[in-house]
Design a protein around this motif. Structure first.
Motif, PDB file in Angstrom:
ATOM      1  N   ARG A   1     -11.823  -5.405  -9.657  1.00  0.00           N
ATOM      2  CA  ARG A   1     -10.492  -4.846  -9.408  1.00  0.00           C
ATOM      3  C   ARG A   1     -10.128  -5.007  -7.935  1.00  0.00           C
ATOM      4  NH1 ARG A   1      -8.684  -2.020 -13.761  1.00  0.00           N
ATOM      5  NH2 ARG A   1      -7.081  -0.849 -12.709  1.00  0.00           N
ATOM      6  N   LEU A   2      -8.992  -5.617  -7.714  1.00  0.00           N
ATOM      7  CA  LEU A   2      -8.480  -5.763  -6.351  1.00  0.00           C
ATOM      8  C   LEU A   2      -7.587  -4.551  -6.060  1.00  0.00           C
ATOM      9  CD1 LEU A   2      -7.102  -9.002  -4.810  1.00  0.00           C
ATOM     10  CD2 LEU A   2      -5.935  -6.859  -4.426  1.00  0.00           C
ATOM     11  N   HIS A   3      -7.973  -3.782  -5.058  1.00  0.00           N
ATOM     12  CA  HIS A   3      -7.214  -2.573  -4.710  1.00  0.00           C
ATOM     13  C   HIS A   3      -6.135  -2.951  -3.692  1.00  0.00           C
ATOM     14  CE1 HIS A   3     -10.249   0.596  -6.206  1.00  0.00           C
ATOM     15  NE2 HIS A   3     -10.535  -0.573  -6.760  1.00  0.00           N
ATOM     16  N   ALA A   4      -5.002  -3.444  -4.177  1.00  0.00           N
ATOM     17  CA  ALA A   4      -3.950  -3.897  -3.255  1.00  0.00           C
ATOM     18  C   ALA A   4      -3.319  -2.732  -2.514  1.00  0.00           C
ATOM     19  CB  ALA A   4      -2.876  -4.661  -4.027  1.00  0.00           C
ATOM     20  N   VAL A   5      -3.106  -1.625  -3.220  1.00  0.00           N
ATOM     21  CA  VAL A   5      -2.514  -0.428  -2.613  1.00  0.00           C
ATOM     22  C   VAL A   5      -3.243   0.771  -3.202  1.00  0.00           C
ATOM     23  CG1 VAL A   5      -0.427   0.993  -2.492  1.00  0.00           C
ATOM     24  CG2 VAL A   5      -0.226  -1.476  -2.307  1.00  0.00           C
ATOM     25  N   ASP A   6      -3.706   1.677  -2.333  1.00  0.00           N
ATOM     26  CA  ASP A   6      -4.498   2.825  -2.790  1.00  0.00           C
ATOM     27  C   ASP A   6      -3.944   4.133  -2.246  1.00  0.00           C
ATOM     28  OD1 ASP A   6      -6.533   2.268  -4.552  1.00  0.00           O
ATOM     29  OD2 ASP A   6      -7.923   1.599  -3.003  1.00  0.00           O
ATOM     30  N   GLU A   7      -3.478   4.976  -3.149  1.00  0.00           N
ATOM     31  CA  GLU A   7      -3.133   6.377  -2.803  1.00  0.00           C
ATOM     32  C   GLU A   7      -2.224   6.471  -1.581  1.00  0.00           C
ATOM     33  OE1 GLU A   7      -3.993   9.318  -4.223  1.00  0.00           O
ATOM     34  OE2 GLU A   7      -4.978   8.310  -5.907  1.00  0.00           O
ATOM     35  N   VAL A   8      -1.105   5.767  -1.629  1.00  0.00           N
ATOM     36  CA  VAL A   8      -0.195   5.743  -0.483  1.00  0.00           C
ATOM     37  C   VAL A   8       0.922   6.775  -0.679  1.00  0.00           C
ATOM     38  CG1 VAL A   8       1.578   4.322   0.610  1.00  0.00           C
ATOM     39  CG2 VAL A   8      -0.690   3.381   0.236  1.00  0.00           C
ATOM     40  N   ASN A   9       1.184   7.557   0.357  1.00  0.00           N
ATOM     41  CA  ASN A   9       2.262   8.558   0.341  1.00  0.00           C
ATOM     42  C   ASN A   9       3.196   8.292   1.515  1.00  0.00           C
ATOM     43  OD1 ASN A   9       1.081  10.410  -1.739  1.00  0.00           O
ATOM     44  ND2 ASN A   9      -0.521  10.506  -0.192  1.00  0.00           N
TER      45      ASN A   9
ATOM     46  N   LEU B   1       5.225   2.933   9.592  1.00  0.00           N
ATOM     47  CA  LEU B   1       4.074   3.158   8.722  1.00  0.00           C
ATOM     48  C   LEU B   1       3.139   1.971   8.920  1.00  0.00           C
ATOM     49  CD1 LEU B   1       5.971   3.866   5.340  1.00  0.00           C
ATOM     50  CD2 LEU B   1       5.559   5.466   7.196  1.00  0.00           C
ATOM     51  N   VAL B   2       1.864   2.236   9.178  1.00  0.00           N
ATOM     52  CA  VAL B   2       0.910   1.145   9.426  1.00  0.00           C
ATOM     53  C   VAL B   2      -0.052   1.047   8.247  1.00  0.00           C
ATOM     54  CG1 VAL B   2      -0.811   0.216  11.022  1.00  0.00           C
ATOM     55  CG2 VAL B   2       1.063   1.620  11.912  1.00  0.00           C
ATOM     56  N   MET B   3      -0.130  -0.155   7.659  1.00  0.00           N
ATOM     57  CA  MET B   3      -1.011  -0.397   6.506  1.00  0.00           C
ATOM     58  C   MET B   3      -2.217  -1.211   6.942  1.00  0.00           C
ATOM     59  SD  MET B   3       0.300   0.510   3.397  1.00  0.00           S
ATOM     60  CE  MET B   3      -0.589  -0.538   2.273  1.00  0.00           C
ATOM     61  N   TYR B   4      -3.373  -0.888   6.341  1.00  0.00           N
ATOM     62  CA  TYR B   4      -4.552  -1.749   6.536  1.00  0.00           C
ATOM     63  C   TYR B   4      -5.393  -1.703   5.264  1.00  0.00           C
ATOM     64  CZ  TYR B   4      -8.596  -4.064   8.395  1.00  0.00           C
ATOM     65  OH  TYR B   4      -9.601  -4.973   8.588  1.00  0.00           O
ATOM     66  N   GLY B   5      -5.684  -2.856   4.706  1.00  0.00           N
ATOM     67  CA  GLY B   5      -6.551  -2.956   3.530  1.00  0.00           C
ATOM     68  C   GLY B   5      -6.110  -2.080   2.370  1.00  0.00           C
ATOM     69  N   GLY B   6      -4.784  -1.983   2.155  1.00  0.00           N
ATOM     70  CA  GLY B   6      -4.267  -1.202   1.015  1.00  0.00           C
ATOM     71  C   GLY B   6      -4.112   0.273   1.302  1.00  0.00           C
ATOM     72  N   HIS B   7      -4.530   0.721   2.491  1.00  0.00           N
ATOM     73  CA  HIS B   7      -4.382   2.130   2.867  1.00  0.00           C
ATOM     74  C   HIS B   7      -3.300   2.274   3.934  1.00  0.00           C
ATOM     75  CE1 HIS B   7      -8.750   3.358   1.656  1.00  0.00           C
ATOM     76  NE2 HIS B   7      -7.905   3.505   0.649  1.00  0.00           N
ATOM     77  N   LEU B   8      -2.606   3.386   3.880  1.00  0.00           N
ATOM     78  CA  LEU B   8      -1.704   3.741   4.977  1.00  0.00           C
ATOM     79  C   LEU B   8      -2.564   4.443   6.017  1.00  0.00           C
ATOM     80  CD1 LEU B   8       1.291   3.460   5.455  1.00  0.00           C
ATOM     81  CD2 LEU B   8       1.637   5.658   4.360  1.00  0.00           C
TER      82      LEU B   8
END
Ligand code: SF4
Length: 340
Positions: free
Chosen positions: A25-33, A228-235
């Motif tokens: 599973r590729l976690h492109a976006v994880d638990e972003v608010n 908003l700064v994203m890195y590796g699918g996390h904010l």
């Protein structure tokens, strides 16, 4: 507090990758608010593969979230069912794409796509009403005289003019929020500023909010109210633009800012360090996804994923050591901790 225009809660999108017997599973976006307010320009910044464009596609309903929810004017998008609801949402939240060369049909005059959209969305029925709307949107994006501009074919326009047509197409829907996915990255530097100014003018004149997606933190600084700064699918960090730019708390934000070229620095001199592995987003393990590149990593970063924490008015950061005094937050090797 009044309801923001758009709110993402626990937004997550995973993709299945690999063969039949090696499903991953590729976690492109994880638990972003995050939220976007009315009339606000919010910049979503990060490097390629950080999940920015996946978020754009989730907001545009191209992808469905794996989990989490997006609320627009307080209503969850998962409740959109009918064609009428889908058309209403795509009118309220259109997208402007990165490539102005492919977002307009080269076989037709530039007015064609806008007229079709107006008819499809029942925004302007009848020839006179459509002509008035064309005049309005071409004036708004600075393509004047509107009559002459709308009769041109895409090949007769410059890259900047084509991107203005892209914004005109979005404006035809009388949108509340425009998702602009890297709208200036394929344009010459000399015409980027015109498109960025256009976005701020549209916010002032039409009251439109923007989610401005970019890997270029300098342009985000130029137009955005919040970053908003994203890195590796996390904010990993968010806050008011000036605050984030002048007092970045997350080591990745600091790296991004250090990578902005300084015209005063001699050639070949840079503070930026982008050594280290890219984030592991396929079946990722627990822990901070930035740890392989982080000079401040501690043992805890290996085993515990940092959550976004409130560190001041409007400021959130996901880092175990983000609040430490800069003098104390020495590189791990200096502090006697094994450097990763
Ligand atoms: Fe991640 Fe730890 Fe570095 Fe903070 S200090 S960015 S939690 S690796």
């Amino acid at each position: 507090m009044s309801e923001p225009l758009l709110r993402a809660e626990g937004l997550t999108r995973h993709f299945k990758v690999g063969g039949l017997f090696s499903r991953k599973r590729l976690h492109a976006v994880d638990e972003v608010n995050f939220t976007i307010g009315k009339g606000e320009i919010v910049a979503l910044v990060g490097e390629s593969g950080s999940g920015k464009s996946t978020i754009a596609r989730l907001l545009a309903r191209v992808y469905k979230p794996t989990s989490g929810e997006i609320y627009f004017e307080g209503e969850p998008l998962s409740r959109i069912r009918s064609r009428k609801q889908r058309l209403a949402y795509s009118s309220d939240v259109p997208m402007v794409f990165q490539d102005p060369y492919s977002s307009i049909n080269p076989a037709y005059r530039v007015s064609h796509g806008i007229s079709r959209a107006l008819t499809l969305h029942r925004r302007a029925m009848g020839r006179k009403a459509r002509r008035n709307e064309l005049q309005r949107v071409f004036d708004a994006v600075g393509l004047v005289p509107a009559g002459a501009a709308s009769r041109k074919f895409p090949y007769e326009l410059s890259g900047g003019q084509r991107q203005r047509v892209g914004f005109a197409q979005a404006l035809a829907f009388r949108p509340k929020l425009i998702i602009a996915d890297e709208p200036v990255s394929m344009l010459d530097v000399s015409i980027r500023i015109g498109i960025l100014n256009l976005m701020t003018e549209l916010r002032e004149q039409e009251g439109v909010s923007f989610l401005y997606i970019t890997h270029d933190v300098a342009s985000a600084r130029y137009i955005a109210d919040r970053v908003l700064v994203m890195y590796g699918g996390h904010l990993v960090e968010q806050g008011p633009t000036d605050d984030v730019i002048h007092r970045p708390k997350h080591p990745y934000t600091q790296l991004l800012l250090a990578a902005v070229p300084d015209p005063r620095a001699p050639l070949g001199v840079s503070d930026a360090s982008d050594v280290g592995e890219p984030p592991k987003v396929v079946d990722p393990e627990e822990g901070c996804r930035f740890r392989a590149r982080c000079p401040y990593a501690i043992d805890r970063c290996e085993v515990e994923t940092p959550l976004l924490r409130d560190i001041g008015p409007g400021r959130l950061v996901a880092c175990h050591v983000a609040e430490a005094d800069p003098q104390e937050r020495r590189p791990a090797a200096v502090a006697g901790v094994e450097q990763r």
